[in-house]
Design a protein around this motif. Structure first.
Motif, PDB file in Angstrom:
ATOM      1  N   VAL A  89       0.815  -1.047  -0.386  1.00  0.00           N
ATOM      2  CA  VAL A  89       0.154   0.363  -0.315  1.00  0.00           C
ATOM      3  C   VAL A  89       0.925   1.360  -0.189  1.00  0.00           C
ATOM      4  O   VAL A  89       0.314   2.580  -0.405  1.00  0.00           O
ATOM      5  CB  VAL A  89      -0.868   0.361   0.967  1.00  0.00           C
ATOM      6  CG1 VAL A  89      -2.113  -0.957   0.772  1.00  0.00           C
ATOM      7  CG2 VAL A  89      -0.582   0.017   2.558  1.00  0.00           C
ATOM      8  N   VAL A 124      -7.355  -0.565  -3.727  1.00  0.00           N
ATOM      9  CA  VAL A 124      -7.082  -1.291  -2.998  1.00  0.00           C
ATOM     10  C   VAL A 124      -8.194  -2.755  -2.813  1.00  0.00           C
ATOM     11  O   VAL A 124      -8.225  -3.726  -2.650  1.00  0.00           O
ATOM     12  CB  VAL A 124      -6.930  -1.147  -1.194  1.00  0.00           C
ATOM     13  CG1 VAL A 124      -6.341  -2.048  -0.113  1.00  0.00           C
ATOM     14  CG2 VAL A 124      -5.034  -0.686  -1.329  1.00  0.00           C
ATOM     15  N   PHE A 165      -0.842  -5.719   4.871  1.00  0.00           N
ATOM     16  CA  PHE A 165       0.114  -4.514   4.201  1.00  0.00           C
ATOM     17  C   PHE A 165       1.062  -4.033   4.642  1.00  0.00           C
ATOM     18  O   PHE A 165       1.423  -3.986   6.029  1.00  0.00           O
ATOM     19  CB  PHE A 165      -1.500  -3.007   4.413  1.00  0.00           C
ATOM     20  CG  PHE A 165      -2.802  -3.832   4.070  1.00  0.00           C
ATOM     21  CD1 PHE A 165      -2.988  -3.844   2.965  1.00  0.00           C
ATOM     22  CD2 PHE A 165      -3.236  -4.114   5.150  1.00  0.00           C
ATOM     23  CE1 PHE A 165      -4.332  -3.982   2.352  1.00  0.00           C
ATOM     24  CE2 PHE A 165      -4.686  -4.864   4.407  1.00  0.00           C
ATOM     25  CZ  PHE A 165      -5.634  -4.535   3.942  1.00  0.00           C
TER      26      PHE A 165
END
Length: 167
Positions: free
Chosen positions: A25, A56, A73
Motif C-alpha cells: 500500500v 486496494v 499491508f
C-alpha cells in the motif's frame, strides 16, 4: 506438465485459490532508509506509488473471490499512506489484516482508530513491528540513527492503547 527453466524442472501447479495476500500500500515510500530493506524504499523513493483506497478495495475483492482468507499491508512503510486507516477499515470488515510497520509513525489519532477498529471487528487486526536489535547501536545500524528510540516509543504507545504488536 512440468515447466523447465534450464537445468531445473518444476511441476506445473495451477492456481486454485489464494490464502494470504500481501498488498504494498505504501509503494516504495518510507520514512526510513534501511540498509536491508526487502523492497528498497525510503523518503522520496517513488518507483512504486502509494496505492489508492479504491485500488486496494478492488484487489481485495478480486483476492476474496479467489479464496483469500487474510491480508498483509506493507510498503515501504504502510503508515505513510494517508488512506491506510480507511483501507484497514474496509478490509477488516471482510477478513483478518496484518500491518507490517517500522513502528515510528504511530500518532494518538492512528492508535485510537486502530483500537476502535480492533474492538468493532470480528476479524483480527495484527500489527507487526520490526525491531532489528536489542539496543540502539544494533537497531540503528540498520534503520538509521534515532530509529530505535522512535520504535520503542511507538511500541509503548501501542501498549497504552491496548494494542499488543508482534515484535
Amino acid at each position: 506438465g512440468p515447466e523447465s527453466t534450464g537445468a531445473t524442472t518444476f511441476p506445473h501447479q495451477p492456481l486454485h485459490h489464494l490464502d494470504v495476500v500481501w498488498i504494498q500500500v505504501a509503494g516504495t515510500l518510507c520514512n526510513l532508509s534501511c540498509t536491508h530493506c526487502f523492497v528498497p524504499s525510503g523518503p522520496g523513493i517513488e518507483r512504486h506509488a502509494l496505492m489508492p483506497r479504491d485500488t486496494v478495495r478492488a484487489h481485495v475483492a478480486e483476492a476474496l473471490a479467489l479464496g483469500a482468507k487474510e491480508f498483509y499491508f506493507t510498503g515501504g512503510e504502510p503508515f505513510v499512506n494517508p488512506a491506510l486507516l480507511d483501507i484497514l477499515a474496509d478490509t477488516l470488515a471482510l477478513a483478518p489484516c496484518t500491518v507490517l510497520t517500522n513502528g515510528t509513525l504511530f500518532t494518538q489519532h492512528r492508535l485510537a482508530a486502530l483500537r476502535t477498529m480492533t474492538d468493532a471487528s470480528r476479524h483480527a487486526l495484527e500489527i507487526r513491528v520490526s525491531l532489528d536489535g536489542s539496543d540502539a547501536a544494533s537497531h540503528d545500524a540498520f534503520r538509521g540513527e534515532g530509529s530505535f528510540e522512535r520504535t520503542l516509543a511507538g511500541l509503548r504507545a501501542c501498549e497504552a492503547h491496548g494494542l499488543l504488536p508482534i515484535v
